[in-house]
Scaffold this motif. Structure first.
Motif, PDB file in Angstrom:
ATOM      1  N   UNK A   1       0.833  -1.203   0.000  1.00 39.98           N
ATOM      2  CA  UNK A   1       0.000   0.000   0.000  1.00 39.98           C
ATOM      3  C   UNK A   1       0.872   1.261   0.000  1.00 39.98           C
ATOM      4  N   UNK A   2       1.910   1.268   0.849  1.00 39.64           N
ATOM      5  CA  UNK A   2       2.786   2.440   0.933  1.00 39.64           C
ATOM      6  C   UNK A   2       3.528   2.640  -0.380  1.00 39.64           C
ATOM      7  N   UNK A   3       4.002   1.541  -1.001  1.00 39.00           N
ATOM      8  CA  UNK A   3       4.701   1.663  -2.283  1.00 39.00           C
ATOM      9  C   UNK A   3       3.821   2.316  -3.348  1.00 39.00           C
ATOM     10  N   UNK A   4       2.552   1.918  -3.377  1.00 45.26           N
ATOM     11  CA  UNK A   4       1.647   2.444  -4.405  1.00 45.26           C
ATOM     12  C   UNK A   4       1.144   3.852  -4.030  1.00 45.26           C
ATOM     13  N   UNK A   5       0.744   3.994  -2.770  1.00 50.68           N
ATOM     14  CA  UNK A   5       0.132   5.259  -2.347  1.00 50.68           C
ATOM     15  C   UNK A   5       1.119   6.416  -2.387  1.00 50.68           C
ATOM     16  N   UNK A   6       2.366   6.179  -2.052  1.00 50.94           N
ATOM     17  CA  UNK A   6       3.329   7.260  -1.959  1.00 50.94           C
ATOM     18  C   UNK A   6       4.438   7.156  -3.009  1.00 50.94           C
ATOM     19  N   UNK A   7       4.093   6.528  -4.133  1.00 53.46           N
ATOM     20  CA  UNK A   7       5.079   6.446  -5.210  1.00 53.46           C
ATOM     21  C   UNK A   7       5.302   7.824  -5.819  1.00 53.46           C
TER      22      UNK A   7
END
Length: 329
Positions: free
Chosen positions: A62-68
């Motif tokens: 989730x963090x990889x996608x949300x804060x890419x």
């Protein structure tokens, strides 16, 4: 080079499942109540860790996608360092998980440490030597080595002693490891739910012959176990042939000091019923050829073995000694 490392890792994983052993030796396929309790604990731990892994992986993705990184956005995401609520949450959650894991672990540990309360339990004194195992049945008047005979469905109370250095008593299919410490007595309770031969190992590095410090647990029904007890308590068959008589003399001259308890500083296995065993030194097939191999040079078979070579005997003397030992039934 780094590209082939995963290949070697997969190969090592595949080879770890290969074995030429014909006896039971699988923690994940227990055949005793203690092993089943330990497997339940393993499964519970695995499920808990799998759940943690799934949650952490989900958050990570989730963090990889949300804060890419995106086009037109150069600023850093909002930072959470120093957030008291979050710090408390990810500190308390691991504590709760450890507590959830600790409760069944402690309960199972105390449960397995209890001595059997049933009156029909078999008591066995186990002594770890370099590099062999001694089994004594005080209530039955039996002493043997390398093979622990037990009746199916009955509790066995093991009183475990160490003679020289640290060892560890382990029967993977029946029970976990128990330390063998000189000067200290540890206890283990095990049982088997079906007849069979279960491989035992020393699980503590104890010297050059550690890897070959094997033994077997032979579980049989009550009738077969009682038959074995009667055979062990009966006097050995008398020597009959000229070769056996000559071998008896050679045994008295060369072996009695260690194998009959005459020498208090050196103790070898009791050979009173040697002919009934299934292995030689716990690792070789029980036949004349391998017995001669062992007698000729024990250290070549089991490095560090305390038994001295008797290669000074002539071939006909080795044959006579072999005939005598094989007749001990």
């Amino acid at each position: 080079m780094w590209r082939v490392l995963p290949v070697f890792a997969l190969l090592a994983l595949a080879l770890s499942g290969c074995s030429n052993s014909k006896v039971e030796m699988n923690v994940l396929d227990p055949h005793g109540s203690a092993g089943e309790k330990q497997l339940d604990l393993i499964n519970w731990s695995f499920i808990l860790m799998l759940a943690v892994f799934a949650v952490v992986t989900t958050i990570y993705i989730y963090v990889l996608i949300r804060y890419r990184k995106r086009k037109g956005i150069d600023r850093m995401p909002e930072q959470v360092h120093g957030n008291t609520v979050l710090e408390i949450v990810w500190t308390v959650i691991p504590i709760i998980l450890l507590a959830i894991l600790a409760v069944p672990t402690v309960s199972t540990t105390f449960d397995l440490s209890e001595k059997p309360k049933t009156k029909d339990a078999i008591r066995v004194v186990v002594t770890g030597h370099q590099y062999w195992w001694e089994f004594e049945y005080p209530d039955l008047g039996i002493k043997t080595a390398q093979e622990l005979h037990i009746p199916v469905g009955r509790k066995v109370d093991l009183e475990i002693h160490g003679k020289d250095v640290l060892h560890s008593f382990w029967v993977p299919s029946l029970q976990g490891k128990t330390d063998v410490v000189p000067g200290r007595v540890n206890h283990m309770t095990l049982d088997a739910d079906k007849p069979g031969v279960y491989q035992g190992k020393c699980a503590e590095l104890c010297g050059a012959g550690h890897a070959l410090m094997d033994f077997k647990v032979i579980a049989s029904n009550d009738a077969d176990f009682n038959k074995w007890v009667a055979e062990m308590k009966a006097p050995p068959a008398p020597v009959t042939t000229a070769s056996e008589k000559k071998g008896e003399q050679l045994f008295q001259q060369n072996c009695m000091g260690c194998h009959a308890g005459i020498n208090p500083n050196v103790q070898g296995p009791d050979l009173n019923k040697f002919g009934t065993r299934t292995t030689i030194a716990g690792v070789l097939p029980h036949d004349e050829q391998h017995l001669k191999q062992w007698l000729h040079n024990p250290q070549a078979v089991k490095p560090g073995a305390l038994m001295p070579k008797i290669n000074y005997l002539q071939p006909d003397e080795i044959q006579a000694l072999t005939d005598y030992l094989m007749s001990r039934k």
